[in-house]
Every structure is written in C-alpha cells, then in structure tokens.
Design a protein around this motif. Structure first.
Motif, PDB file in Angstrom:
ATOM      1  N   UNK A  34      61.273  42.125  -4.721  1.00  0.00           N
ATOM      2  CA  UNK A  34      60.362  41.594  -5.733  1.00  0.00           C
ATOM      3  C   UNK A  34      58.933  41.596  -5.182  1.00  0.00           C
ATOM      4  N   UNK A  35      57.982  41.714  -6.091  1.00  0.00           N
ATOM      5  CA  UNK A  35      56.590  41.892  -5.659  1.00  0.00           C
ATOM      6  C   UNK A  35      56.052  40.699  -4.883  1.00  0.00           C
ATOM      7  N   UNK A  36      56.469  39.490  -5.226  1.00  0.00           N
ATOM      8  CA  UNK A  36      55.915  38.324  -4.538  1.00  0.00           C
ATOM      9  C   UNK A  36      56.367  38.271  -3.087  1.00  0.00           C
ATOM     10  N   UNK A  37      57.610  38.612  -2.830  1.00  0.00           N
ATOM     11  CA  UNK A  37      58.096  38.607  -1.446  1.00  0.00           C
ATOM     12  C   UNK A  37      57.369  39.644  -0.612  1.00  0.00           C
ATOM     13  N   UNK A  38      57.213  40.839  -1.167  1.00  0.00           N
ATOM     14  CA  UNK A  38      56.520  41.897  -0.430  1.00  0.00           C
ATOM     15  C   UNK A  38      55.080  41.481  -0.158  1.00  0.00           C
ATOM     16  N   UNK A  39      54.407  40.930  -1.151  1.00  0.00           N
ATOM     17  CA  UNK A  39      53.017  40.513  -0.956  1.00  0.00           C
ATOM     18  C   UNK A  39      52.906  39.370   0.049  1.00  0.00           C
ATOM     19  N   UNK A  40      53.858  38.448   0.048  1.00  0.00           N
ATOM     20  CA  UNK A  40      53.849  37.365   1.039  1.00  0.00           C
ATOM     21  C   UNK A  40      54.069  37.928   2.446  1.00  0.00           C
ATOM     22  N   UNK A  47      49.504  37.186  10.611  1.00  0.00           N
ATOM     23  CA  UNK A  47      49.543  35.943  11.381  1.00  0.00           C
ATOM     24  C   UNK A  47      49.930  34.722  10.565  1.00  0.00           C
ATOM     25  N   UNK A  48      49.826  33.583  11.215  1.00  0.00           N
ATOM     26  CA  UNK A  48      50.201  32.299  10.632  1.00  0.00           C
ATOM     27  C   UNK A  48      49.243  31.955   9.491  1.00  0.00           C
ATOM     28  N   UNK A  49      49.812  31.440   8.408  1.00  0.00           N
ATOM     29  CA  UNK A  49      49.010  31.044   7.240  1.00  0.00           C
ATOM     30  C   UNK A  49      49.467  29.694   6.728  1.00  0.00           C
ATOM     31  N   UNK A  50      48.519  28.964   6.167  1.00  0.00           N
ATOM     32  CA  UNK A  50      48.844  27.744   5.446  1.00  0.00           C
ATOM     33  C   UNK A  50      49.125  28.113   3.996  1.00  0.00           C
ATOM     34  N   UNK A  51      49.765  27.200   3.278  1.00  0.00           N
ATOM     35  CA  UNK A  51      50.192  27.465   1.912  1.00  0.00           C
ATOM     36  C   UNK A  51      49.019  27.901   1.035  1.00  0.00           C
ATOM     37  N   UNK A  52      47.939  27.147   1.049  1.00  0.00           N
ATOM     38  CA  UNK A  52      46.791  27.448   0.180  1.00  0.00           C
ATOM     39  C   UNK A  52      46.152  28.785   0.551  1.00  0.00           C
ATOM     40  N   UNK A  53      46.146  29.125   1.827  1.00  0.00           N
ATOM     41  CA  UNK A  53      45.632  30.427   2.242  1.00  0.00           C
ATOM     42  C   UNK A  53      46.460  31.544   1.613  1.00  0.00           C
ATOM     43  N   UNK A  54      47.777  31.369   1.648  1.00  0.00           N
ATOM     44  CA  UNK A  54      48.667  32.360   1.035  1.00  0.00           C
ATOM     45  C   UNK A  54      48.439  32.436  -0.469  1.00  0.00           C
ATOM     46  N   UNK A  55      48.314  31.290  -1.099  1.00  0.00           N
ATOM     47  CA  UNK A  55      48.140  31.272  -2.543  1.00  0.00           C
ATOM     48  C   UNK A  55      46.840  31.961  -2.944  1.00  0.00           C
ATOM     49  N   UNK A  56      45.776  31.749  -2.194  1.00  0.00           N
ATOM     50  CA  UNK A  56      44.511  32.427  -2.495  1.00  0.00           C
ATOM     51  C   UNK A  56      44.606  33.930  -2.226  1.00  0.00           C
ATOM     52  N   UNK A  57      45.359  34.313  -1.208  1.00  0.00           N
ATOM     53  CA  UNK A  57      45.449  35.727  -0.818  1.00  0.00           C
ATOM     54  C   UNK A  57      46.346  36.544  -1.737  1.00  0.00           C
ATOM     55  N   UNK A  58      47.373  35.920  -2.303  1.00  0.00           N
ATOM     56  CA  UNK A  58      48.314  36.632  -3.173  1.00  0.00           C
ATOM     57  C   UNK A  58      47.876  36.396  -4.615  1.00  0.00           C
ATOM     58  N   UNK A  59      47.001  37.260  -5.080  1.00  0.00           N
ATOM     59  CA  UNK A  59      46.397  37.116  -6.405  1.00  0.00           C
ATOM     60  C   UNK A  59      47.461  37.062  -7.504  1.00  0.00           C
ATOM     61  N   UNK A  60      47.348  36.032  -8.364  1.00  0.00           N
ATOM     62  CA  UNK A  60      48.213  35.937  -9.527  1.00  0.00           C
ATOM     63  C   UNK A  60      49.480  35.115  -9.334  1.00  0.00           C
ATOM     64  N   UNK A  62      51.686  31.834  -8.858  1.00  0.00           N
ATOM     65  CA  UNK A  62      51.559  30.407  -9.140  1.00  0.00           C
ATOM     66  C   UNK A  62      52.049  29.612  -7.930  1.00  0.00           C
ATOM     67  N   UNK A  63      51.696  28.352  -7.901  1.00  0.00           N
ATOM     68  CA  UNK A  63      52.134  27.469  -6.816  1.00  0.00           C
ATOM     69  C   UNK A  63      53.661  27.410  -6.767  1.00  0.00           C
ATOM     70  N   UNK A  64      54.275  27.284  -7.919  1.00  0.00           N
ATOM     71  CA  UNK A  64      55.737  27.205  -7.967  1.00  0.00           C
ATOM     72  C   UNK A  64      56.392  28.499  -7.479  1.00  0.00           C
ATOM     73  N   UNK A  65      55.884  29.638  -7.910  1.00  0.00           N
ATOM     74  CA  UNK A  65      56.475  30.910  -7.494  1.00  0.00           C
ATOM     75  C   UNK A  65      56.283  31.140  -5.999  1.00  0.00           C
ATOM     76  N   UNK A  66      55.127  30.767  -5.464  1.00  0.00           N
ATOM     77  CA  UNK A  66      54.916  30.908  -4.027  1.00  0.00           C
ATOM     78  C   UNK A  66      55.869  30.005  -3.255  1.00  0.00           C
ATOM     79  N   UNK A  67      56.055  28.788  -3.737  1.00  0.00           N
ATOM     80  CA  UNK A  67      56.994  27.865  -3.094  1.00  0.00           C
ATOM     81  C   UNK A  67      58.404  28.461  -3.084  1.00  0.00           C
ATOM     82  N   UNK A  68      58.856  28.952  -4.240  1.00  0.00           N
ATOM     83  CA  UNK A  68      60.200  29.549  -4.320  1.00  0.00           C
ATOM     84  C   UNK A  68      60.317  30.782  -3.422  1.00  0.00           C
ATOM     85  N   UNK A  69      59.300  31.619  -3.427  1.00  0.00           N
ATOM     86  CA  UNK A  69      59.317  32.839  -2.615  1.00  0.00           C
ATOM     87  C   UNK A  69      59.412  32.500  -1.143  1.00  0.00           C
ATOM     88  N   UNK A  70      58.598  31.566  -0.685  1.00  0.00           N
ATOM     89  CA  UNK A  70      58.622  31.187   0.731  1.00  0.00           C
ATOM     90  C   UNK A  70      59.950  30.545   1.118  1.00  0.00           C
TER      91      UNK A  70
END
Length: 137
Positions: A34-40, A47-60, A62-70
């Motif tokens: 899935x695209x979110x996993x590949x983008x993450x 390198x190491x990232x915080x949640x908000x850094x990842x959310x800003x870097x992976x355009x589009x 949502x907070x919920x989808x990033x949480x589920x993906x991680x």
C-alpha cells in the motif's frame, strides 16, 4: 533476453496453487504494497523521525492512517517505536534491520517509476482516448 532477466523470470513461480507452496508474497504485499507503507518506509530510510515529522513529510496522510500504518509496520517488525518518558511523551520511529533491508527494493521501485512515469502517462492518455467509455481512470 539477458541471462539475468531469464534468471529473474525463472525464479517467479505462481503462488497459492496446490502444487506450489505459499511463498508469502500476498501477505507481504498486503503490508508493503500500500502507498502509505511505502511512503513511510521511504521517509524512515533517512533516519529516526517523530510522528509529526512523518505526517508532514507524507503528503496527504491523515493522523489516523499514519497511526495505523506505523502500527502495522511495527507489528511486522519493520519499524521500531520508542517512547521516551518526557512530558509530553516523546515518540520516535525508525526502521529495524528488517525494515532497512527493504529500502533497496523501494529505491528500485522509485527509480523504475521515475524512469517510466512519462511513458506510462502517455500510454494512459492514448488508451483513455481510444476507450472513452471504459470508466477506467
């Protein structure tokens, strides 16, 4: 055809047929296909990232989808989540050794995509023009 191409073609056998053991590719593709996993994974490859850094870097995403993906990537042993006892809690994410072993494959996919992006767009345009009522887009 090159010898390398033949070797790769020979190595690919159908999965899931009664005479072929389950190679696990469907299970793996469910996670990393899935695209979110590949983008993450792409984002964490540097390198190491915080949640908000990842959310800003992976355009589009949502907070919920990033949480589920991680969480899914962590469950599969591809991502390590570390929570630090600060106020508020600091949480970081990084690729595990298994996750890092995927980065060369993701890089190959990204390179292939970049090399063929224009040709694919042209093919789509030509196909759509020849099949205007197909409903495919």
């Amino acid at each position: 055809m090159s010898a390398g191409h033949t070797a790769v073609t020979d190595a690919l056998a159908p999965c899931g047929l009664p005479e072929h053991p389950d190679c696990g590719i469907r299970d793996v593709l469910d996670r990393i296909g899935d695209k979110w996993s590949v983008l993450a994974i792409v984002e964490l490859s540097s390198g190491v990232r915080r949640f908000r850094e990842l959310q800003r870097a992976v355009h589009g995403i949502s907070q919920r989808m990033l949480t589920l993906t991680l969480r899914r990537l962590e469950r599969d042993g591809l991502v390590l989540r570390t929570a630090y006892p600060t106020v508020p809690v600091t949480v970081t994410y990084e690729l595990t050794e298994r996750g890092r072993s995927l980065t060369h494959l993701v890089r190959q996919l990204a390179d292939w995509s970049l090399a063929h992006k224009d040709a694919i767009a042209e093919s789509r345009h030509a196909w759509d023009a020849a099949n205007p009522d197909s409903g495919v887009s």
